[in-house]
Motif scaffolding. Structure first.
Motif, PDB file in Angstrom:
ATOM      1  N   HIS A  83      13.018  -1.159   9.918  1.00 54.02           N
ATOM      2  CA  HIS A  83      14.318  -1.499   9.337  1.00 54.02           C
ATOM      3  C   HIS A  83      15.071  -0.296   8.789  1.00 54.02           C
ATOM      4  CE1 HIS A  83      13.571  -5.897   9.465  1.00 54.02           C
ATOM      5  NE2 HIS A  83      12.308  -5.549   9.287  1.00 54.02           N
ATOM      6  N   ALA A  84      14.407   0.864   8.708  1.00 52.10           N
ATOM      7  CA  ALA A  84      15.037   2.080   8.194  1.00 52.10           C
ATOM      8  C   ALA A  84      15.631   1.850   6.807  1.00 52.10           C
ATOM      9  CB  ALA A  84      16.112   2.577   9.162  1.00 52.10           C
ATOM     10  N   GLN A  85      14.906   1.108   5.981  1.00 51.98           N
ATOM     11  CA  GLN A  85      15.309   0.819   4.611  1.00 51.98           C
ATOM     12  C   GLN A  85      14.079   0.877   3.715  1.00 51.98           C
ATOM     13  OE1 GLN A  85      17.151  -3.052   4.632  1.00 51.98           O
ATOM     14  NE2 GLN A  85      19.040  -2.335   5.595  1.00 51.98           N
ATOM     15  N   PRO A  86      14.277   1.036   2.399  1.00 47.13           N
ATOM     16  CA  PRO A  86      13.117   0.969   1.505  1.00 47.13           C
ATOM     17  C   PRO A  86      12.387  -0.371   1.644  1.00 47.13           C
ATOM     18  CG  PRO A  86      15.013   1.865   0.347  1.00 47.13           C
ATOM     19  CD  PRO A  86      15.516   1.406   1.687  1.00 47.13           C
ATOM     20  N   VAL A  87      11.073  -0.321   1.545  1.00 45.97           N
ATOM     21  CA  VAL A  87      10.264  -1.525   1.714  1.00 45.97           C
ATOM     22  C   VAL A  87      10.659  -2.593   0.698  1.00 45.97           C
ATOM     23  CG1 VAL A  87       7.922  -2.450   1.472  1.00 45.97           C
ATOM     24  CG2 VAL A  87       8.312  -0.331   2.748  1.00 45.97           C
ATOM     25  N   SER A  88      10.865  -2.181  -0.552  1.00 44.02           N
ATOM     26  CA  SER A  88      11.234  -3.151  -1.584  1.00 44.02           C
ATOM     27  C   SER A  88      12.549  -3.839  -1.253  1.00 44.02           C
ATOM     28  CB  SER A  88      11.337  -2.458  -2.943  1.00 44.02           C
ATOM     29  OG  SER A  88      12.269  -1.378  -2.888  1.00 44.02           O
ATOM     30  N   GLN A  89      13.469  -3.107  -0.665  1.00 47.55           N
ATOM     31  CA  GLN A  89      14.757  -3.691  -0.302  1.00 47.55           C
ATOM     32  C   GLN A  89      14.608  -4.690   0.847  1.00 47.55           C
ATOM     33  OE1 GLN A  89      17.879  -0.805   0.246  1.00 47.55           O
ATOM     34  NE2 GLN A  89      19.184  -2.232   1.398  1.00 47.55           N
ATOM     35  N   VAL A  90      13.770  -4.362   1.826  1.00 51.75           N
ATOM     36  CA  VAL A  90      13.545  -5.268   2.952  1.00 51.75           C
ATOM     37  C   VAL A  90      12.888  -6.564   2.462  1.00 51.75           C
ATOM     38  CG1 VAL A  90      12.322  -5.591   5.126  1.00 51.75           C
ATOM     39  CG2 VAL A  90      13.366  -3.389   4.602  1.00 51.75           C
ATOM     40  N   ARG A 283       4.015  -2.184  14.252  1.00 53.62           N
ATOM     41  CA  ARG A 283       3.095  -1.315  13.508  1.00 53.62           C
ATOM     42  C   ARG A 283       3.794  -0.627  12.343  1.00 53.62           C
ATOM     43  NH1 ARG A 283       0.246   1.512  18.818  1.00 53.62           N
ATOM     44  NH2 ARG A 283      -0.544  -0.409  19.737  1.00 53.62           N
ATOM     45  N   ASP A 284       4.626  -1.391  11.673  1.00 51.73           N
ATOM     46  CA  ASP A 284       5.353  -0.883  10.509  1.00 51.73           C
ATOM     47  C   ASP A 284       4.437  -0.997   9.297  1.00 51.73           C
ATOM     48  OD1 ASP A 284       7.146  -0.098   8.615  1.00 51.73           O
ATOM     49  OD2 ASP A 284       8.703  -1.559   9.131  1.00 51.73           O
ATOM     50  N   TYR A 285       3.485  -0.068   9.183  1.00 52.98           N
ATOM     51  CA  TYR A 285       2.464  -0.150   8.157  1.00 52.98           C
ATOM     52  C   TYR A 285       2.994   0.001   6.735  1.00 52.98           C
ATOM     53  CZ  TYR A 285      -0.698   0.105  12.137  1.00 52.98           C
ATOM     54  OH  TYR A 285      -1.357  -0.154  13.317  1.00 52.98           O
ATOM     55  N   PRO A 286       4.014   0.810   6.455  1.00 48.33           N
ATOM     56  CA  PRO A 286       4.553   0.845   5.087  1.00 48.33           C
ATOM     57  C   PRO A 286       5.055  -0.519   4.619  1.00 48.33           C
ATOM     58  CG  PRO A 286       5.294   2.764   6.309  1.00 48.33           C
ATOM     59  CD  PRO A 286       4.602   1.882   7.300  1.00 48.33           C
ATOM     60  N   LEU A 287       5.761  -1.241   5.492  1.00 44.39           N
ATOM     61  CA  LEU A 287       6.242  -2.572   5.133  1.00 44.39           C
ATOM     62  C   LEU A 287       5.079  -3.541   4.963  1.00 44.39           C
ATOM     63  CD1 LEU A 287       8.428  -4.656   4.655  1.00 44.39           C
ATOM     64  CD2 LEU A 287       8.713  -4.868   7.135  1.00 44.39           C
ATOM     65  N   LEU A 288       4.100  -3.485   5.856  1.00 47.65           N
ATOM     66  CA  LEU A 288       2.943  -4.368   5.744  1.00 47.65           C
ATOM     67  C   LEU A 288       2.138  -4.077   4.485  1.00 47.65           C
ATOM     68  CD1 LEU A 288       1.692  -4.385   9.448  1.00 47.65           C
ATOM     69  CD2 LEU A 288       2.754  -6.269   8.209  1.00 47.65           C
ATOM     70  N   MET A 289       2.028  -2.805   4.128  1.00 44.02           N
ATOM     71  CA  MET A 289       1.286  -2.436   2.931  1.00 44.02           C
ATOM     72  C   MET A 289       1.959  -2.997   1.686  1.00 44.02           C
ATOM     73  SD  MET A 289      -1.468  -0.718   2.169  1.00 44.02           S
ATOM     74  CE  MET A 289      -2.261  -0.232   0.635  1.00 44.02           C
ATOM     75  N   GLY A 290       3.264  -2.842   1.597  1.00 46.91           N
ATOM     76  CA  GLY A 290       3.983  -3.379   0.452  1.00 46.91           C
ATOM     77  C   GLY A 290       3.922  -4.894   0.390  1.00 46.91           C
ATOM     78  N   PHE A 291       4.034  -5.529   1.542  1.00 45.55           N
ATOM     79  CA  PHE A 291       4.003  -6.995   1.600  1.00 45.55           C
ATOM     80  C   PHE A 291       2.629  -7.532   1.216  1.00 45.55           C
ATOM     81  CE2 PHE A 291       3.322 -10.833   4.321  1.00 45.55           C
ATOM     82  CZ  PHE A 291       4.156 -11.681   3.612  1.00 45.55           C
ATOM     83  N   GLU A 292       1.568  -6.923   1.730  1.00 52.19           N
ATOM     84  CA  GLU A 292       0.217  -7.387   1.413  1.00 52.19           C
ATOM     85  C   GLU A 292      -0.121  -7.157  -0.061  1.00 52.19           C
ATOM     86  OE1 GLU A 292      -1.706  -9.088   3.249  1.00 52.19           O
ATOM     87  OE2 GLU A 292      -0.474  -8.993   5.055  1.00 52.19           O
TER      88      GLU A 292
END
Length: 320
Positions: A83-90, A283-292
């Protein structure tokens, strides 16, 4: 009570650290990364290495984990590659859509399942009990994707009563009550799918718990004193019968924010579950890490809320 809550909150810290280490290690050791899934076959190896450095995908695992923790304690979980955005924002952009759908389903499930479960237990082996036993088995057994497709075929394609997918009507900008009505129409079918499975399982838990309680000695004593059956069931039996149910409901907290991946995918509902599935594929691991990590925090909080609720339902339980 305050000391108990503070102690439980402090105990969450090492648990979350252990969860974060495990998740980060799994994601780091998984074959491939987001750069491999971008389809950059014609891009040079040097450019790919540059992209990996930019997204923090290179280097020893422990160094990358320490860098992630330094940012995470400041509520910075990095940037989503897809998404090319901060994980918290997504997460904030999509999680409330899932929350609205899941919370409505949760409330309906409790209002429907608990009374039916209590009545099934008090009328064991009756026609009422047998009917809802079959209903519960169907609700648990029928896959959500199949039930969702059947609803789409009947109510959206054939009868044209409800939209097929999405959260709002494309190309139309409703405001006020018209916007609310439009969202409710889009939410109806996925809500039915989620509620059916939740009612089926919660109803069986309630029935089983109540059957165990109404056979206990103190219930027979209450009846021998001449108390009305409603008083015996709803004042004495139900409070103890709700303890296992509260445990199940406490585990629903992460589900309220975690979304329903299959249901959201079928109905193209713009929730966090659908986004998480797309993140897995990309394989967007930063987003998955924040979500988990969000789900891990909510799971621990759900257990804490359930434990606190026990003391209000059953006065014999004391938190120390």
């Amino acid at each position: 009570m305050k000391q108990y809550i503070v102690r439980r909150l402090l105990q969450m810290v090492p648990v979350l650290i252990g969860v974060s280490i495990l998740l980060f290690t799994v994601f780091a050791m998984a074959p491939g990364d987001a750069i491999d899934s971008m389809g950059l076959e014609r891009v040079s190896a040097e450019r790919k290495a540059e992209l990996r450095r930019m997204y923090g995908l290179e280097g020893p695992i422990h160094i990358r984990y320490i860098n992630w923790v330094k940012k995470a304690v400041q509520f910075d979980f990095g940037n989503s590659i897809k998404h090319a955005q901060p994980v918290s924002q997504v997460i904030n952009s999509f999680v409330w859509n899932s929350f609205m759908l899941s919370l409505t389903s949760f409330i309906l499930s409790v209002l429907i399942a608990v009374p039916i479960g209590v009545m099934s237990a008090t009328k064991q082996y009756s026609g009422f009990d047998k009917f809802f036993t079959v209903f519960a088995l169907l609700g648990i057994s029928v896959p959500s994707f199949f039930f969702g497709m059947v609803l789409i075929k009947i109510f959206a394609v054939d009868l044209k009563l409800f939209p097929v997918s999405g959260m709002i009507t494309s190309g139309v900008k409703y405001t006020g009550f018209a916007h609310v009505l439009d969202v409710l129409k889009h939410m109806f079918l996925p809500l039915i799918v989620l509620t059916l499975s939740s009612v089926a399982s919660l109803m069986r838990y309630t029935r089983t718990s109540m059957l165990e309680v109404i056979r206990q000695d103190y219930i027979r004593t209450a009846r021998s004193k001449g108390l009305k059956e409603k008083v015996v069931i709803y004042k004495h039996a139900l409070r103890n019968g709700l303890i296992p149910v509260i445990t199940i409901l406490g585990m629903h907290l992460p589900a309220l924010f975690g979304g329903a991946i299959i249901t959201e995918q079928i109905f193209v509902w713009p929730g966090i579950g659908k986004v998480a599935l797309e993140a897995i594929q990309a394989r967007d691991y930063p987003l998955l890490m924040g979500f988990e990590m969000l789900l891990a925090i909510l799971t621990l909080l759900g257990n804490l809320i359930a434990d606190i609720t026990y003391s209000f339902v059953d006065p014999r339980i004391r938190l120390k």
